[in-house]
Scaffold this motif. Structure first.
Motif, mmCIF file in Angstrom:
data_model
loop_
_atom_site.group_PDB
_atom_site.id
_atom_site.type_symbol
_atom_site.label_atom_id
_atom_site.label_comp_id
_atom_site.label_asym_id
_atom_site.label_seq_id
_atom_site.Cartn_x
_atom_site.Cartn_y
_atom_site.Cartn_z
ATOM 1 N N GLY A 133 12.681 -8.440 1.504
ATOM 2 C CA GLY A 133 12.665 -8.258 0.059
ATOM 3 C C GLY A 133 12.509 -6.809 -0.335
ATOM 4 O O GLY A 133 13.106 -5.918 0.264
ATOM 5 N N GLU A 134 11.706 -6.572 -1.348
ATOM 6 C CA GLU A 134 11.463 -5.238 -1.869
ATOM 7 C C GLU A 134 9.964 -4.965 -1.868
ATOM 8 O O GLU A 134 9.158 -5.851 -2.182
ATOM 9 N N LEU A 135 9.597 -3.751 -1.516
ATOM 10 C CA LEU A 135 8.206 -3.319 -1.644
ATOM 11 C C LEU A 135 8.060 -2.617 -2.984
ATOM 12 O O LEU A 135 8.789 -1.673 -3.278
ATOM 13 N N SER A 136 7.131 -3.085 -3.785
ATOM 14 C CA SER A 136 6.938 -2.524 -5.111
ATOM 15 C C SER A 136 5.539 -1.933 -5.225
ATOM 16 O O SER A 136 4.545 -2.633 -5.030
ATOM 17 N N ILE A 137 5.473 -0.617 -5.498
ATOM 18 C CA ILE A 137 4.202 -0.005 -5.876
ATOM 19 C C ILE A 137 4.144 -0.129 -7.392
ATOM 20 O O ILE A 137 4.874 0.539 -8.115
ATOM 21 N N SER A 138 3.286 -1.014 -7.862
ATOM 22 C CA SER A 138 3.283 -1.405 -9.270
ATOM 23 C C SER A 138 1.896 -1.246 -9.877
ATOM 24 O O SER A 138 0.879 -1.457 -9.212
ATOM 25 N N GLU A 139 1.873 -0.909 -11.180
ATOM 26 C CA GLU A 139 0.615 -0.797 -11.919
ATOM 27 C C GLU A 139 0.291 -2.075 -12.684
ATOM 28 O O GLU A 139 -0.499 -2.033 -13.634
ATOM 29 N N ARG A 140 0.846 -3.187 -12.273
ATOM 30 C CA ARG A 140 0.636 -4.425 -13.025
ATOM 31 C C ARG A 140 -0.838 -4.811 -13.113
ATOM 32 O O ARG A 140 -1.253 -5.503 -14.056
ATOM 33 N N SER A 141 -1.670 -4.380 -12.159
ATOM 34 C CA SER A 141 -3.111 -4.665 -12.202
ATOM 35 C C SER A 141 -3.887 -3.561 -12.901
ATOM 36 O O SER A 141 -5.111 -3.665 -13.051
ATOM 37 N N GLY A 142 -3.196 -2.511 -13.320
ATOM 38 C CA GLY A 142 -3.866 -1.343 -13.874
ATOM 39 C C GLY A 142 -4.022 -0.234 -12.853
ATOM 40 O O GLY A 142 -4.405 0.883 -13.198
ATOM 41 N N TRP A 143 -3.728 -0.547 -11.591
ATOM 42 C CA TRP A 143 -3.780 0.436 -10.508
ATOM 43 C C TRP A 143 -2.514 0.297 -9.684
ATOM 44 O O TRP A 143 -1.970 -0.804 -9.535
ATOM 45 N N ALA A 144 -2.029 1.394 -9.149
ATOM 46 C CA ALA A 144 -0.786 1.378 -8.377
ATOM 47 C C ALA A 144 -1.041 0.734 -7.018
ATOM 48 O O ALA A 144 -1.486 1.394 -6.081
ATOM 49 N N GLN A 145 -0.757 -0.547 -6.937
ATOM 50 C CA GLN A 145 -0.959 -1.299 -5.709
ATOM 51 C C GLN A 145 0.383 -1.778 -5.144
ATOM 52 O O GLN A 145 1.397 -1.778 -5.838
ATOM 53 N N LEU A 146 0.364 -2.195 -3.884
ATOM 54 C CA LEU A 146 1.598 -2.522 -3.170
ATOM 55 C C LEU A 146 1.823 -4.029 -3.120
ATOM 56 O O LEU A 146 0.916 -4.789 -2.756
ATOM 57 N N TYR A 147 3.057 -4.441 -3.460
ATOM 58 C CA TYR A 147 3.440 -5.855 -3.465
ATOM 59 C C TYR A 147 4.728 -6.040 -2.674
ATOM 60 O O TYR A 147 5.610 -5.175 -2.694
ATOM 61 N N LEU A 148 4.827 -7.155 -1.993
ATOM 62 C CA LEU A 148 6.078 -7.550 -1.344
ATOM 63 C C LEU A 148 6.740 -8.585 -2.234
ATOM 64 O O LEU A 148 6.199 -9.676 -2.449
ATOM 65 N N VAL A 149 7.909 -8.235 -2.770
ATOM 66 C CA VAL A 149 8.610 -9.090 -3.725
ATOM 67 C C VAL A 149 9.801 -9.724 -3.035
ATOM 68 O O VAL A 149 10.651 -9.022 -2.463
ATOM 69 N N SER A 150 9.903 -11.038 -3.096
ATOM 70 C CA SER A 150 11.025 -11.745 -2.492
ATOM 71 C C SER A 150 12.090 -12.019 -3.549
ATOM 72 O O SER A 150 11.770 -12.176 -4.730
ATOM 73 N N PRO A 151 13.373 -12.100 -3.165
ATOM 74 C CA PRO A 151 14.461 -12.287 -4.135
ATOM 75 C C PRO A 151 14.352 -13.581 -4.932
ATOM 76 O O PRO A 151 14.853 -13.644 -6.060
#
Length: 785
Positions: A377-395
């Motif tokens: 999938g895609e690795l997303s460094i996202s601020e969705r929690s308020g902090w830039a954390q790493l997520y593995l996103v599947s299609p």
């Protein structure tokens, strides 16, 4: 327009008091604070030169070993620019051998040039080594690429600025060329041409990016040659490209008054996507089946079924190939959302594989979406929690994702993914509560369940690089008060395997250099911790009183205060301090790497954010160190820092008395789209106007110097012209210097002289050193010859 007024005379005059009429008590106070003798201003300027750029760096050893992993080894350097020693470490045997030295490289270049070449002429950078070929490669002189073989012979490989304009297929049999705004495929062996597009125009070209101003100036035309903007599929069957549309996009114009080699000025009109503009350039992506096209001698364009994209900078859109399919990153205007599209190259059908929509904006300097087919999938460094954390996103769940990290800290980058996919390595900041939140650390993160492992446990900043196979880490750890220590670590455990080098500034300190001091205090709210740096002049005397100069950059896309030992010494403020001032650097609220809530005060508020935090911390510094005179405070900065400088002097004129603003983006609507909109979104005109320095020009009380390059290819020079005009219209004074044939990088001897002179005259109340002797003019006849 310069005025020479002593500081005390200016202060007295502002109060309606002549020096002779000072009350006795005030006169006694003035005598009490009279400074002990110090070196002449000319000597202080000479010290400023000695502590600027390369001159300062040449006094430090092993500040940066510039590590590069090569086949079977680690290539790195020790020493300094004047005497660099390039080493090769065999990672199996741990044996090190010297490959070359600065002296050897200069000898090779001198032989190639047929004359002696100095280190300042050579300008050697980016030295790399191929152990199999025993060949060195590096850039030199004007940026040309050179090689030195095992026998020590130097050869120029490429000219400076070399670019491949044609695009060769993976098998080398077909190349794509651009002609008359269209794309053409050429069979390499026969020369047979197949037109891929035929209706391209200047405003709607195929496979052509927006020409940057630097390209236009270099070639002297508004339509410079541009590399083909397209990508072959790995198997060579398909070509992925795009079409640009600049219709109805407002253009900028520029006049170069002193073009080298020409007596006459020249003017150009060019496209530069501007923040807040009603119409931006658009990009539409497409795919061509090249096998079918070459066989039929004509092409069929298959449009990728995704929205057109507004281009926020004169660069090609983000696109490539993943697992044989086109992968495109799409960003909505104003950074409201981002999406990764994966397309079928045969039909153009596309689906969203990852999606981000963080309010109020996606701050792309703190987040990113990274293709990771090896993890599915895609690795997303996202601020969705308020902090830039790493997520593995599947299609199959593009709006979701498995959190690989969590907590009140930030992931900055993904540095390695293990071959067995069990773990990856990331760089992060702020996880260890007892440390400076800006210090980087390396962590091993499991892709399934389990706790992460810190690989760099020392309480320092870690500038680390992971080898391609993940077995090794080169770590240059330091803090502003701890010299850089370069070590080799085990890539899995972080265990230190070998010492490589340690930085040494003893020669710099022997010249009287005063080491920088980190400073921690509170923001204007009285509770939020913020960090700063204090830079003092050489041979600092705490019995003196010193004016304060704030080196500012409040931009929410980055941080300003150095976190490393080397950076703390190399910042330009160390040079400016030598005129007899204390220079400070501050990261107030609104800046980066401290979480979304810390940065959000900057949202649609670039004109006010950080102002009072800087004042609060300067006052706290002065409370601890009374020799810092908060009645004599100046400010300087470049680019967004130039915007800040003018803003500080305009909005807090009773505190910031003198400012030197260089390359400032004083009205955000005249800057490239991405930088302002990543902090502002796409607001209404009233919000843009409120954040414009022109809107507060009437508030100037002190002294403001605007400096700008006439061919600035980042922030148009019109920004400083417009602010100067606004100040004149408001009945205020302004000093303006336009540097000929200068881009966004204004750093040059005349710039540093004007900056020092301005603070010397208006903040120190002294007269700058006199100019050198006048060179007599040649007789007219001799000059004509």
């Amino acid at each position: 327009m310069s005025r020479s007024v002593s500081l005390f005379a200016f202060a007295w005059a502002s109060l309606g008091i002549t020096p002779g009429a000072l009350p006795a008590a005030h006169a006694a106070t003035a005598r009490t604070v009279a400074a002990p003798s110090q070196p002449s201003i000319a000597r202080r300027y000479a010290t400023a030169d000695a502590f600027l750029g390369n001159a300062l760096g040449d006094l430090i050893d092993n500040a940066d070993i510039a590590p590069r992993f090569v086949e079977g080894g680690l290539f790195y350097r020790t020493g300094n620019r004047l005497d660099q020693r390039y080493q090769l470490l065999d990672l199996k045997t741990r044996e090190t051998r010297q490959v070359t030295t600065t002296a050897n490289l200069l000898a090779a270049l001198s032989a190639a040039k047929g004359k002696a070449v100095t280190i300042d002429e050579a300008k050697i950078t980016d030295v790399d080594y191929d152990p199999a070929k025993e060949e060195l490669k590096f850039h030199a002189f004007d940026g040309a690429l050179w090689s030195v073989d095992a026998g020590g012979k130097a050869t120029q490989i490429e000219e400076a600025g070399h670019r491949e304009f044609d695009l060769l297929s993976p098998d080398g049999k077909t190349k794509i060329i651009a002609r008359d705004f269209n794309l053409i495929a050429v069979d390499v062996d026969s020369g047979r041409e197949v037109p891929l597009t035929t209706d391209g125009t200047r405003e709607q070209p195929y496979g052509r990016s927006i020409p940057e101003l630097s390209d236009i100036l270099r070639e002297g035309t508004e339509e410079p040659a541009m590399p083909v903007s397209a990508q072959w599929s790995p198997d060579g069957r398909y070509l992925l490209s795009w079409r640009l549309d600049t219709r109805e996009v407002k253009k900028l114009s520029i006049t170069q008054q002193n073009p080298p080699g020409s007596f006459y000025p020249r003017s150009f009109s060019y496209v530069y996507p501007l923040a807040g503009a009603e119409k931006l350039p658009q990009a539409t992506r497409f795919v061509i089946d090249m096998r079918a096209a070459m066989k039929a001698r004509k092409a069929k364009l298959v449009q990728i079924q995704m929205p057109t994209e507004s281009l926020l900078y004169p660069a090609e859109p983000d696109m490539g190939w993943v697992d044989g399919k086109p992968r495109m990153l799409w960003t909505e205007r104003g950074y409201k959302q981002q999406a990764v599209y994966i397309a079928d190259p045969a039909t153009g059908a596309a689906r969203i594989a990852a999606h981000e929509a963080v309010k109020p904006v996606i701050t792309v300097t703190s987040s990113m979406i990274i293709p990771s087919p090896e993890l599915g999938g895609e690795l997303s460094i996202s601020e969705r929690s308020g902090w830039a954390q790493l997520y593995l996103v599947s299609p199959d769940a593009p709006d979701g994702g498995t959190a690989l990290t969590q907590g009140a800290w930030e992931v900055l980058s993904v540095d390695h993914i293990d071959e067995d996919k069990s773990a990856l390595v990331v760089t992060g900041v702020g996880r260890e509560a007892e440390r400076n939140p800006y210090w980087r650390a390396l962590y091993r993160v499991p892709t399934k369940a389990g706790a992460l492992t810190e690989l760099t446990p020392e309480p320092l900043d870690h500038d680390a690089k992971v080898s391609p196979d993940g077995k090794w880490i080169v770590d240059q750890m330091s803090s502003p008060v701890s010299p850089t220590r370069a070590v080799l670590r085990d890539g899995r455990t972080g265990r230190i395997v070998m010492e490589l080098a340690k930085a040494d500034d003893s020669r710099l300190m022997a010249k009287g250099f005063t080491a920088p001091e980190p400073f921690k205090g509170l923001a204007a709210d009285g509770k939020t911790p913020i960090y700063g740096m204090i830079l003092r002049p050489a041979n600092f005397d705490p019995k003196r009183t010193y004016p304060v100069i704030d080196n500012v950059y409040t931009g929410p896309t980055t941080t300003d205060v150095p976190a490393t030992w080397s950076d703390a010494r190399r910042v330009s403020g160390n040079s400016l301090a030598q005129i007899g001032a204390i220079v400070v650097m501050i990261d107030g609220t609104g800046t980066s790497r401290r979480g979304q809530a810390f940065r959000l005060p900057a949202f649609q508020n670039l004109g006010e954010v950080g102002l009072d935090d800087h004042i609060a911390l300067i006052r706290q510094m002065a409370a601890k160190y009374p020799y810092m005179d908060v009645n004599r405070v100046g400010v300087f900065g470049g680019s967004a820092g130039g915007y800040d400088t003018a803003r500080f002097v305009l909005r807090r004129p009773d505190f910031f008395k003198v400012g030197v603003s260089s390359s400032g983006n004083h009205d955000l609507r005249l800057d490239k789209t991405w930088w302002p909109e990543v902090s502002m979104g796409n607001p209404d005109e009233a919000t843009w106007e409120r954040n414009s320095n022109m809107s507060v020009a009437s508030q100037l009380k002190g002294h403001l110097l605007l400096i700008h390059g006439d061919i600035d290819d980042n922030v148009p020079v019109t920004e400083s012209f417009r602010l100067a005009k606004a100040l004149m219209d408001a009945g205020r004074d302004v000093d303006l210097v336009v540097l000929p044939n200068t881009t966004h990088r204004v750093n040059q001897p005349f710039f540093f002289k004007k900056q020092r002179d301005y603070f010397t005259q208006y903040l120190l109340g002294e007269t700058p050193p006199p100019l050198g002797p006048v060179t007599p003019a040649k007789p007219a006849a001799a000059a004509a010859q």
